[in-house]
Each structure stands twice: as structure tokens, then as C-alpha cells.
Design an enzyme around this catalytic site. Structure first.
Site, PDB file in Angstrom:
ATOM      1  CG  HIS A 121      -0.433   0.276   2.522  1.00 21.98           C
ATOM      2  ND1 HIS A 121       0.212  -0.851   3.221  1.00 21.98           N
ATOM      3  CD2 HIS A 121      -0.131   1.270   3.141  1.00 21.98           C
ATOM      4  CE1 HIS A 121       0.651  -0.238   4.361  1.00 21.98           C
ATOM      5  NE2 HIS A 121       0.410   1.020   4.502  1.00 21.98           N
ATOM      6  CG  HIS A 186       2.368   8.226  10.421  1.00 22.06           C
ATOM      7  ND1 HIS A 186       3.011   8.830   9.230  1.00 22.06           N
ATOM      8  CD2 HIS A 186       2.504   6.753   9.946  1.00 22.06           C
ATOM      9  CE1 HIS A 186       3.419   7.806   8.481  1.00 22.06           C
ATOM     10  NE2 HIS A 186       3.245   6.773   8.799  1.00 22.06           N
TER      11      HIS A 186
END
Length: 315
Positions: A121, A186
């Protein structure tokens, strides 16, 4: 002579596919999705002949037995298909990819090559959303952003600049779009250093990273459970500063940040800004435009979409 006509930077998160119904900040999620759609339209308007997708790999195509700093897919491109992302063979352009690899090596960039590259991904999320309905081949460039030691940000910028020069030396008048997939800030529940895992979860992840070749699915359920259970840690100030600097054409100083500085300012997932630096450098660090930013704790990430138009601004 071929040319780069557009650059796009876009965050990715498989939780966008699997946890949309659990989103609390729906307006933010929709704003990010709309930003992806706007970037997709910009790509369509650019009429690319080939798209270079610069992204990371989350230990589904590379494992600790072998991780080059930069790997170019020059043959088959196969998507892992995890969490609702595209699966199987992707539309590739081996001839262009092989030419690009030769030009990069000739220009002093010792990029690794793969004639059968499995992406995850880190790149297929971009294919899914940014190339939806656009029939264009992709050439993936995988940047190691998770297995220390990481390539320096300076080297990432050099690779981007070398890509721009290499594309100009390739004949055929191809129009090239460069997509950077990843970031922004993140914090993943992963070991910051795979050589010193802390606790059972990190030890499991390192085992998966080492032994996943050919059987990554065996580790995937527990790995996903670890990620979903993580507490969000988003550095909004960093994200907003990064995007403001992108709009001013001032991302070059980020190519001086160390791995430790990025981790402190943007979390371990913030190491993915390396892909943005490759893209921005390939566009001559021109001024760009942020299309969306959404602080998404449900997806653990500061999600952003931005474009840099090669026809606007000064290199």
C-alpha cells in the site's frame, strides 16, 4: 526529450479502506478524500505517458534479508493487495523503467533494480486513488524508510534531481508524472531500531520483517492488530510547517534533516517524507499547492495531498 510535467504528494493509510465506518472526524476524512480526487484530476489533465510512483514498502515486498536504499521496478509490478488495495499485476512500462535505471546509474545513482517487484500500500494506495480511471503505466521506486540505517534526506534529494536529469535524456517525448506516497507525521507501533526490539509486539514485528518473504500473510493478522491498537501521535505543527514550506518552494532545507530529527519532529512514520523530497527535488523544489490536510487520529496519520506543477514557479 521526455519531461516531468507534474508532481503529487499524498499520504496513505489502509485504515482509510478498512475503517471508514469508524471515522469520527468525517468532515476531515471527506476533505482528504476530496483532495485525492482533485489531485487525480490534475494528473488526468497533465496527460502523462508514464507515472513514477515513489513510495515506501511495509515489509511485504522487502524484508530484512535484503533492503536496498532505492529500488526501481524495471519489469513486472505486482501489488500485494492488503486491506482493500489493488492486488496482482499492475500496468507497467518496463522499457521506460529500464532506460531510466540505465540513465540513473550512468549519472552516478547506484539504484537497485527488480524485474519482478512486489509493492504494497506504500504505492498501491496511490494507484488506487490517484490513478483511478486513468489508463497509464506505472514505474515504482521504493525508498527504504523503515529499516535502519535509512538513506539520508540529502541522498533522497540527489536521487530526485538525478531523476529529473535522467528523464530529460530519455527520448520519445514522454510526459512523466511523479507521485510521492507517504507521510506526513505519524507514529507507528514499530521498533525504531529493528536490532533492539522492545517487548513481545516489537519482537514479533521484527520476526515478520525477517521471515516474511513468500509468506507475509502468515504474520499479517497479528501485525494489523498491533497497528489498529496503537495510540495516535500526530505532529500537526510539523505537518502545517512542511506544507507551508512546500507552497513557498522551500522544502530543500528538509534535505538536511537527520533520521533522528525527523523522528523527534514527525514520528517514525514521518520518515516517509523522504518520498516527498525525491518528488520535490525532481520538480526542482518549485512552489506547490496543498490541496488538503486532515489530522486523522482514526488513521494514526496527518493526511495530506499536494501538487507541484512543472509549468509554474521557478526551479
Amino acid at each position: 526529450m521526455s519531461s516531468i510535467v507534474l508532481g503529487v504528494g499524498a499520504s496513505h493509510s489502509t485504515l482509510m479502506n478498512t475503517h471508514w465506518d469508524q471515522v469520527v472526524h468525517t468532515d476531515r476524512a471527506e476533505a482528504f478524500r476530496d483532495g485525492l480526487a482533485a489531485a487525480r484530476d490534475r494528473i488526468a489533465e497533465a496527460r502523462p505517458d508514464v507515472v513514477l510512483v515513489v513510495g515506501s514498502n511495509h515489509f511485504r515486498g522487502f524484508w530484512l534479508d535484503l533492503i536496498p536504499s532505492f529500488t526501481l521496478g524495471v519489469g513486472e509490478v505486482i501489488a500485494a493487495g492488503e486491506a482493500g488495495t489493488p492486488k496482482g499485476p499492475q500496468h507497467a512500462d518496463p522499457a521506460f523503467a529500464q532506460e531510466l535505471a540505465a540513465e540513473l546509474v550512468g549519472g552516478g545513482i547506484d539504484v537497485a533494480i527488480s524485474a519482478r517487484l512486489q509493492i504494497d500500500h506504500g504505492q498501491s494506495h496511490a494507484i488506487q486513488y490517484l490513478l483511478d480511471g486513468i489508463d497509464v503505466p506505472v514505474v515504482p521506486l521504493v525508498v527504504n524508510v523503515f529499516a535502519t540505517p535509512l538513506p539520508t534526506t540529502t541522498r533522497c534529494a540527489q536521487v530526485g534531481e538525478a531523476i529529473a536529469a535522467a528523464v530529460e535524456r530519455i527520448g520519445g517525448d514522454r510526459r512523466v508524472v511523479v507521485i510521492a506516497s507517504g507521510g506526513l507525521s505519524h507514529q507507528l507501533p514499530w521498533p525504531s531500531d529493528w536490532t533492539t526490539p522492545d517487548g513481545e509486539d516489537e519482537e514479533f514485528l521484527v520476526e515478520a520483517w525477517l521471515n516474511g518473504r513468500g509468506e507475509w500473510e502468515r504474520f499479517d493478522q497479528r501485525r494489523r492488530e498491533i497497528i489498529v491498537a496503537a495510540q495516535p501521535c500526530i505532529f500537526t505543527d510539523f505537518d502545517e510547517r512542511f506544507l507551508a514550506d512546500l507552497e513557498r518552494g522551500e522544502l530543500r532545507p528538509y534535505a538536511e534533516l537527520t533520521t533522528e530529527q525527523i523522528a523527534e519532529q514527525a514520528g517514525n512514520g514521518g520518515q516517509e517524507i523522504r518520498t516527498w523530497l525525491v518528488m520535490a527535488a525532481a520538480l526542482g523544489f518549485r512552489a506547490g499547492k496543498a490541496l488538503a490536510y486532515a489530522e486523522m487520529p482514526e488513521w494514526l496519520t496527518g493526511m495530506s495531498v499536494a501538487v507541484i506543477d512543472a509549468t509554474e514557479g521557478n526551479a
